[in-house]
Design an enzyme around this catalytic site. Structure first.
Site, PDB file in Angstrom:
ATOM      1  N   ARG A 129      21.819  66.930  31.880  1.00 58.16           N
ATOM      2  CA  ARG A 129      22.800  66.989  32.970  1.00 58.16           C
ATOM      3  C   ARG A 129      24.094  66.438  32.407  1.00 58.16           C
ATOM      4  O   ARG A 129      24.155  65.255  32.045  1.00 58.16           O
ATOM      5  CB  ARG A 129      22.311  66.161  34.157  1.00 58.16           C
ATOM      6  CG  ARG A 129      23.231  66.177  35.373  1.00 58.16           C
ATOM      7  CD  ARG A 129      22.582  65.376  36.506  1.00 58.16           C
ATOM      8  NE  ARG A 129      23.327  65.446  37.748  1.00 58.16           N
ATOM      9  CZ  ARG A 129      24.256  64.553  38.108  1.00 58.16           C
ATOM     10  NH1 ARG A 129      24.553  63.539  37.314  1.00 58.16           N
ATOM     11  NH2 ARG A 129      24.874  64.684  39.263  1.00 58.16           N
ATOM     12  N   SER A 182      17.391  69.941  44.132  1.00 55.14           N
ATOM     13  CA  SER A 182      17.742  68.653  44.743  1.00 55.14           C
ATOM     14  C   SER A 182      17.693  68.796  46.253  1.00 55.14           C
ATOM     15  O   SER A 182      18.262  69.752  46.800  1.00 55.14           O
ATOM     16  CB  SER A 182      19.165  68.238  44.363  1.00 55.14           C
ATOM     17  OG  SER A 182      19.267  68.018  42.988  1.00 55.14           O
ATOM     18  N   LYS A 204      25.978  59.936  41.239  1.00 53.77           N
ATOM     19  CA  LYS A 204      26.212  61.073  42.141  1.00 53.77           C
ATOM     20  C   LYS A 204      27.120  60.585  43.262  1.00 53.77           C
ATOM     21  O   LYS A 204      26.677  60.341  44.390  1.00 53.77           O
ATOM     22  CB  LYS A 204      24.872  61.572  42.687  1.00 53.77           C
ATOM     23  CG  LYS A 204      24.985  62.881  43.425  1.00 53.77           C
ATOM     24  CD  LYS A 204      23.758  63.743  43.168  1.00 53.77           C
ATOM     25  CE  LYS A 204      23.799  64.996  43.982  1.00 53.77           C
ATOM     26  NZ  LYS A 204      22.936  66.033  43.426  1.00 53.77           N
TER      27      LYS A 204
HETATM   28  N1  TZP Z   1      20.601  63.541  42.237  1.00 53.06           N
HETATM   29  C1  TZP Z   1      20.388  62.726  43.273  1.00 53.06           C
HETATM   30  S1  TZP Z   1      20.819  61.138  42.867  1.00 53.06           S
HETATM   31  C2  TZP Z   1      21.267  61.570  41.306  1.00 53.06           C
HETATM   32  C3  TZP Z   1      21.080  62.920  41.135  1.00 53.06           C
HETATM   33  C4  TZP Z   1      21.368  63.660  39.898  1.00 53.06           C
HETATM   34  C5  TZP Z   1      21.786  60.615  40.307  1.00 53.06           C
HETATM   35  C6  TZP Z   1      20.758  59.642  39.847  1.00 53.06           C
HETATM   36  O1  TZP Z   1      21.316  58.798  38.880  1.00 53.06           O
HETATM   37  P1  TZP Z   1      20.975  57.251  38.789  1.00 53.06           P
HETATM   38  O2  TZP Z   1      21.910  56.746  37.720  1.00 53.06           O
HETATM   39  O3  TZP Z   1      19.547  57.131  38.370  1.00 53.06           O
HETATM   40  O4  TZP Z   1      21.255  56.659  40.121  1.00 53.06           O
END
Ligand code: TZP
Ligand code: MG
Length: 215
Positions: free
Chosen positions: A43, A112, A141
């Protein structure tokens, strides 16, 4: 050795472009895998197509060496080009049916979701797994409200396909997420932002295993 079913994954590690101080992406993800991450996603929201392709090729080679499924976020062309095992999409990305048509029946397609309604729609639409989150607020996010462990509980009670809790999950709150019914965890910053990704993954796996044993 019998090939493990990818559906048995427990710890999902996702890359982030801005998190590897002094270290390379491959080194960090290899450490994550050695610590117990058993599915990996590329990602990289701000990367150019060239950077994406370069990283995807390298991660495809790495994950193949360890027998770990490799998923590409958003970029279905990159997933196809490097022979990824699948692709992951958000609610506003390519529709699931179109992704399935392009990637074929054997690809792993993840979606998601931020509500049970979205989860059940993804399930009906033929998703292979869903993300449930963000459970907690997360800078990875931004602008997406936390769904809290309430949605984790709903997912545990209602979702039949594999699902993984994501968003702000760290070793400090993993037990809370597992207690809400999650059996798989996903983390970005807690893994790739740590100086010792293998140790973090080992600790996550220990928490997940303990919850599974009811310990
Ligand atoms: N989708 C929902 S939360 C998120 C994604 C890609 C980010 C999660 O990143 P982190 O750093 O583990 O909170
Ligand atoms: Mg997306």
């Amino acid at each position: 050795m019998e090939k493990r079913d990818w559906r048995d994954f427990k710890l999902y590690a996702i890359t982030a472009a801005n998190y590897h101080p002094g270290r390379g992406l491959l080194e960090v993800m290899e450490q994550a895998i050695l610590g117990g991450a058993d599915i990996v996603q590329l990602r990289a929201k701000d990367a150019s197509k060239e950077e994406l392709l370069r990283d995807a090729r390298a991660l495809r080679e790495l994950t193949a060496r360890y027998g770990v499924p490799f998923i590409v976020n958003d970029h279905i062309d990159v997933a196809l080009e490097v022979g990824a095992d699948g692709a992951h999409f958000g609610q506003d990305d390519m529709p699931l049916a179109e992704a399935r048509r392009i990637l074929g029946p054997d690809a792993i397609i993840g979606i998601s979701t931020h509500s049970l309604e979205q989860a059940l729609a993804a399930e009906r639409g033929g998703a292979d797994y869903i993300g449930v989150g963000p459970v907690f607020p997360t800078g990875t996010k931004p602008g997406r409200a936390a769904v809290t462990t309430a949605y984790v509980r709903e997912a545990a009670a209602n979702v039949s396909i594999p699902w993984v809790a994501i968003g702000g999950i760290t070793l400090a709150n993993a037990d809370e997420v597992l207690a809400a019914g999650a059996t798989r965890l996903c983390a970005v910053s807690a893994i790739v932002g740590d100086a010792r990704p293998a140790d973090v993954c080992r600790a996550f796996r220990a928490r997940i295993d303990a919850a599974e044993r009811g310990a």
